[in-house]
Design an enzyme around this catalytic site. Structure first.
Site, short mmCIF file in Angstrom:
data_model
loop_
_atom_site.label_atom_id
_atom_site.label_comp_id
_atom_site.label_asym_id
_atom_site.label_seq_id
_atom_site.Cartn_x
_atom_site.Cartn_y
_atom_site.Cartn_z
N GLY A 42 0.84 -1.23 -0.09
CA GLY A 42 0.01 -0.26 0.06
C GLY A 42 0.79 1.36 -0.12
N HIS A 43 0.92 1.87 -1.11
CA HIS A 43 1.70 3.08 -0.95
C HIS A 43 1.02 4.57 -0.91
CE1 HIS A 43 4.97 0.78 -3.34
NE2 HIS A 43 4.73 0.30 -2.34
P1 IMP Z 1 2.17 -11.68 1.66
O1 IMP Z 1 2.83 -10.73 0.97
O2 IMP Z 1 0.68 -11.42 1.63
O3 IMP Z 1 2.32 -13.43 1.52
O4 IMP Z 1 2.81 -11.69 3.09
C1 IMP Z 1 4.12 -12.19 3.60
C2 IMP Z 1 4.72 -11.24 4.39
O5 IMP Z 1 4.95 -10.11 3.85
C3 IMP Z 1 3.76 -11.12 5.68
O6 IMP Z 1 4.74 -11.07 6.80
C4 IMP Z 1 3.29 -9.50 5.40
O7 IMP Z 1 3.02 -8.89 6.47
C5 IMP Z 1 4.63 -9.04 4.59
N1 IMP Z 1 4.08 -8.04 3.74
C6 IMP Z 1 3.68 -8.18 2.40
N2 IMP Z 1 3.47 -7.14 1.80
C7 IMP Z 1 4.03 -6.01 2.65
C8 IMP Z 1 4.15 -4.71 2.67
O8 IMP Z 1 3.92 -4.04 1.53
N3 IMP Z 1 4.60 -4.09 3.66
C9 IMP Z 1 5.04 -4.72 4.74
N4 IMP Z 1 4.99 -6.10 4.83
C10 IMP Z 1 4.48 -6.77 3.86
#
Ligand code: IMP
Length: 423
Positions: A42-43
């Site tokens: 989310g940017h």
């Molecule tokens: P996924 O990318 O939804 O599979 O999540 C895998 C891990 O990456 C989890 O710990 C999420 O909280 C983290 N994560 C995924 N996208 C973001 C982001 O944009 N910001 C911070 N953490 C992220």
């Protein structure tokens, strides 16, 4: 053609979107390409008193630059449609690579159901990211180009939906059922709409910004596996996911402290009231899921690793204002592993059993956001002396110049110490 990659150096949420927005203002920049991840990211971009939250669309869109969703990303078409509507006329310069993989409803079910079954959870965002990349690697993914042709989409779903229904129901005990015809109709309609944004591969001569999502420590190979995302937020992913042959500069974006969402090792984590204060002051709640972020001190060994694996040529330091008002600030300068001091990680997995050794520095006074905005206009030398020293300490430790300093969410609360062509 020149390419400048903008990558996260921690666990994501370093404010890359804001940095890409600021850099996009340069006349040299002709395009921005988002190279990895999906709507797990989310940017947030703030200007003119308005806040925009983008999940798929590159932040270069706000300066009217060609903004491409690159083939290394995964896209939920419904979410993308909402973003396009939010942007109105600004979305005119948006393009999407026809090779982007589509996050299908079954990916979201798989993501959520698998997490629920695991005893050691990753803490995913539940947006179907992992299963979508898994199907891509397994060569059963659906690409945006396939949504353009209703007939071939239907044929593919005739194979996939029974397979996914069987997996979801039998392996995961799901009591629902996917309706092939309804999905085919909904996704063909997305295709019809998105076809008008299809990217034909042409980028005008000039500088292209490669916009990352997540951060180095969440890289599927270079991060703290298995507590990672399913793509490459690092420089290799920037090239593979955008189709660019090289990057002329790599801007590593880092927060003045550390945050992490989801599970996994975090050596400098603060579980006390100092952490709670930082979370509150920094508004550290997920843009995508709203989850409170885990918060901790700056971690130099981790940042050295991120700088090395990315070949970072310049740093963008964000949220320096958030640390204000602390009497003293801690910085992890080395790790202690079983009595042995480690300056830089050889791999992210080394984080797991590391005890940080801290240096304590003096904090600087609290200021209102208006005051920070005014100081940003005056330039780096106007910042409180202790804050300047904090920046210099980072530069000395990482041996990379801090080219950009951000002291607030707004576009204007930014100090550009070097122009884009010097990064
Ligand atoms: P996924 O990318 O939804 O599979 O999540 C895998 C891990 O990456 C989890 O710990 C999420 O909280 C983290 N994560 C995924 N996208 C973001 C982001 O944009 N910001 C911070 N953490 C992220």
């Amino acid at each position: 053609m020149k390419a400048v990659a903008v990558v996260g150096m921690q666990f994501g949420d370093e404010a890359k979107g804001k940095i890409v927005d600021v850099l996009s203002n340069s006349r040299d920049v002709v395009a921005g390409i988002r190279f990895a991840g999906g709507n797990n990211a989310g940017h947030t971009v703030v200007f003119g008193g308005k806040e925009y939250k983008l999940h798929h669309i590159p932040s270069s869109i706000f300066h009217g630059k060609l903004s491409v969703i690159g083939h290394g990303t995964v896209v939920n078409p419904g979410v993308l449609l909402d973003e396009i509507r939010q942007l109105g006329a600004l979305a005119e310069n948006l393009r999407i690579s026809p090779n982007v993989h589509v996050i299908m409803p079954y990916h979201i079910h798989e993501d959520v159901l698998l997490e629920a079954k695991k005893s050691s959870k990753v803490g995913t965002t539940g947006r179907g990211i992992g299963p979508c990349y898994a199907d891509k690697a397994n060569r059963i993914g659906i690409r945006i180009r396939e949504l353009f042709d209703g007939e071939s989409l239907n044929r593919k779903l005739e194979f996939l939906i029974p397979l996914k229904n069987s997996t979801l129901q039998h392996a995961y005990g799901w009591d629902g059922a996917l309706d092939k015809d309804a999905i085919a109709m909904e996704y063909a309609a997305y295709g019809k709409f998105l076809k008008t944004y299809a990217f034909d591969g042409t980028v005008p001569e000039g500088t292209v910004l490669l916009e990352g999502a997540q951060g180095a420590l969440l890289d599927i190979d270079m991060g703290t596996y298995p507590f990672v995302t399913s793509s490459h937020p690092t420089i290799g992913g920037a090239l593979a996911g955008s189709g660019m042959p090289k990057a002329d500069a790599v801007v590593g974006v880092m927060k003045a402290y550390t945050t992490r969402v989801g599970e996994g090792p975090f050596p400098t984590e603060l579980t006390n009231e100092v952490g709670a204060k930082l979370r509150q002051e920094g508004r550290e709640f997920g843009t995508t899921t709203g989850r409170p972020r885990r918060v901790g001190w700056l971690d130099i060994p981790m940042l050295k690793y991120a700088a090395r694996v990315n070949g970072v040529t310049a740093l963008a330091l964000t949220k320096l204002d958030v640390l204000a008002g602390m009497p003293e600030i801690k910085i992890a300068v080395v790790y202690d592993r079983a009595g042995i001091q480690i300056n830089a990680l050889s791999h992210a997995t080394d984080v797991a059993d590391a005890t940080p050794v801290y240096e304590i520095v003096k904090g600087w006074k609290a200021l209102s956001q208006e005051q920070w905005n005014a100081l940003a206009q005056e330039g780096f030398a106007a910042l409180p002396e202790e804050a300047q020293e904090y920046v210099r300490l980072i530069e000395r430790s990482l041996a990379v110049p801090v080219a950009i300093v951000s002291v607030g969410a707004d576009r204007n609360a930014t100090i550009l110490r070097k122009p884009l062509h010097e990064l």
